[in-house]
Design a protein around this motif. Sequence first.
Motif, PDB file in Angstrom:
ATOM      1  N   ASP A  77       6.541  82.605  45.252  1.00 50.07           N
ATOM      2  CA  ASP A  77       5.559  81.490  45.679  1.00 50.07           C
ATOM      3  C   ASP A  77       4.892  81.968  46.750  1.00 50.07           C
ATOM      4  OD1 ASP A  77       7.619  80.935  47.374  1.00 50.07           O
ATOM      5  OD2 ASP A  77       8.376  79.339  46.119  1.00 50.07           O
ATOM      6  N   ASP A  78       4.222  81.022  47.436  1.00 49.68           N
ATOM      7  CA  ASP A  78       3.624  81.389  48.517  1.00 49.68           C
ATOM      8  C   ASP A  78       4.497  81.587  49.816  1.00 49.68           C
ATOM      9  OD1 ASP A  78       4.152  78.540  48.503  1.00 49.68           O
ATOM     10  OD2 ASP A  78       2.547  78.047  49.868  1.00 49.68           O
ATOM     11  N   THR A 129      11.789  83.832  41.421  1.00 48.16           N
ATOM     12  CA  THR A 129      10.840  83.168  41.813  1.00 48.16           C
ATOM     13  C   THR A 129       9.757  83.832  42.793  1.00 48.16           C
ATOM     14  OG1 THR A 129      11.720  81.159  40.779  1.00 48.16           O
ATOM     15  CG2 THR A 129       9.927  80.949  42.372  1.00 48.16           C
ATOM     16  N   ARG A 169      -2.558  75.522  47.167  1.00 48.11           N
ATOM     17  CA  ARG A 169      -1.279  76.739  46.841  1.00 48.11           C
ATOM     18  C   ARG A 169      -1.159  77.314  45.667  1.00 48.11           C
ATOM     19  NH1 ARG A 169       4.301  74.342  49.871  1.00 48.11           N
ATOM     20  NH2 ARG A 169       3.353  74.118  52.062  1.00 48.11           N
ATOM     21  N   THR A 222       7.552  82.552  37.799  1.00 48.58           N
ATOM     22  CA  THR A 222       9.026  82.903  37.635  1.00 48.58           C
ATOM     23  C   THR A 222       9.417  83.946  36.451  1.00 48.58           C
ATOM     24  OG1 THR A 222       9.542  80.540  38.215  1.00 48.58           O
ATOM     25  CG2 THR A 222      11.381  81.828  36.862  1.00 48.58           C
ATOM     26  N   GLU A 273       0.190  78.423  42.146  1.00 48.88           N
ATOM     27  CA  GLU A 273       1.442  78.060  41.475  1.00 48.88           C
ATOM     28  C   GLU A 273       2.406  79.423  41.461  1.00 48.88           C
ATOM     29  OE1 GLU A 273       0.627  77.123  37.450  1.00 48.88           O
ATOM     30  OE2 GLU A 273      -1.011  75.606  37.812  1.00 48.88           O
ATOM     31  N   PRO A 274       3.775  78.907  41.358  1.00 46.32           N
ATOM     32  CA  PRO A 274       4.827  79.963  41.605  1.00 46.32           C
ATOM     33  C   PRO A 274       5.107  80.699  40.249  1.00 46.32           C
ATOM     34  CG  PRO A 274       5.889  77.616  41.586  1.00 46.32           C
ATOM     35  CD  PRO A 274       4.339  77.412  41.733  1.00 46.32           C
TER      36      PRO A 274
END
Length: 198
Positions: A94-95, A92, A14, A19, A16-17
């Motif tokens: 992310d996936d 944020t 995955r 932010t 990385e998120p």
Amino acid sequence: MSAQPNNGAEQGQRPEPVTARVGLVRWWFVGILSLALTVFLLCAVLGIPGSYFNDPSPMLGFLRIIAVPGVFFAGYGAWYYLNGAIRPQHVTIDDRGVSTPAWTLTWEEILNAEVSPAPWVESHKQQLAFHVTDQAFARVRSTNRGHSGRPFGMGGLLAERPIVRTQFGTTPMASDLVPEIEKQLAATPFEGTRPRWP
């Protein structure tokens, strides 16, 4: 975005998120300034203290007339900026989708995204605007009230169109986040062609 998260994605991990944090200094500064102006105008309307506002000069009379609507506008500005400073809506990505402390949108719920008002304006005047499904809009409409763009392009009233907005002035700025958002949308299955921005 750094190369490391992309390499991880290529290996099946995955990403990385990311932010985007709201720059709070500007929000606090304008909020406190607006609050001070609100207090001053309210004192002018009420004539308190009398030693400052009992002079029968034409200028003071004019000040007390314009202070009546001015106190409402200044009060609104104080609420808007202090609310943004006290409860910052960091973004944020992310996936799973896009989220702030107030709301979450999955990639399947986002139809399109853009920088509002435009990607070439100063970073503190940029925000992300997501055109979302009707179901997602009904779910997050009330929690997005503070940055809905209504009234005066700011917030406080419910949005009328199915668009969810983020807080102004994030780092990275909104225009830097769009490529990652577009990449995630391109990887999300969608029946037919994504609708054009409304």
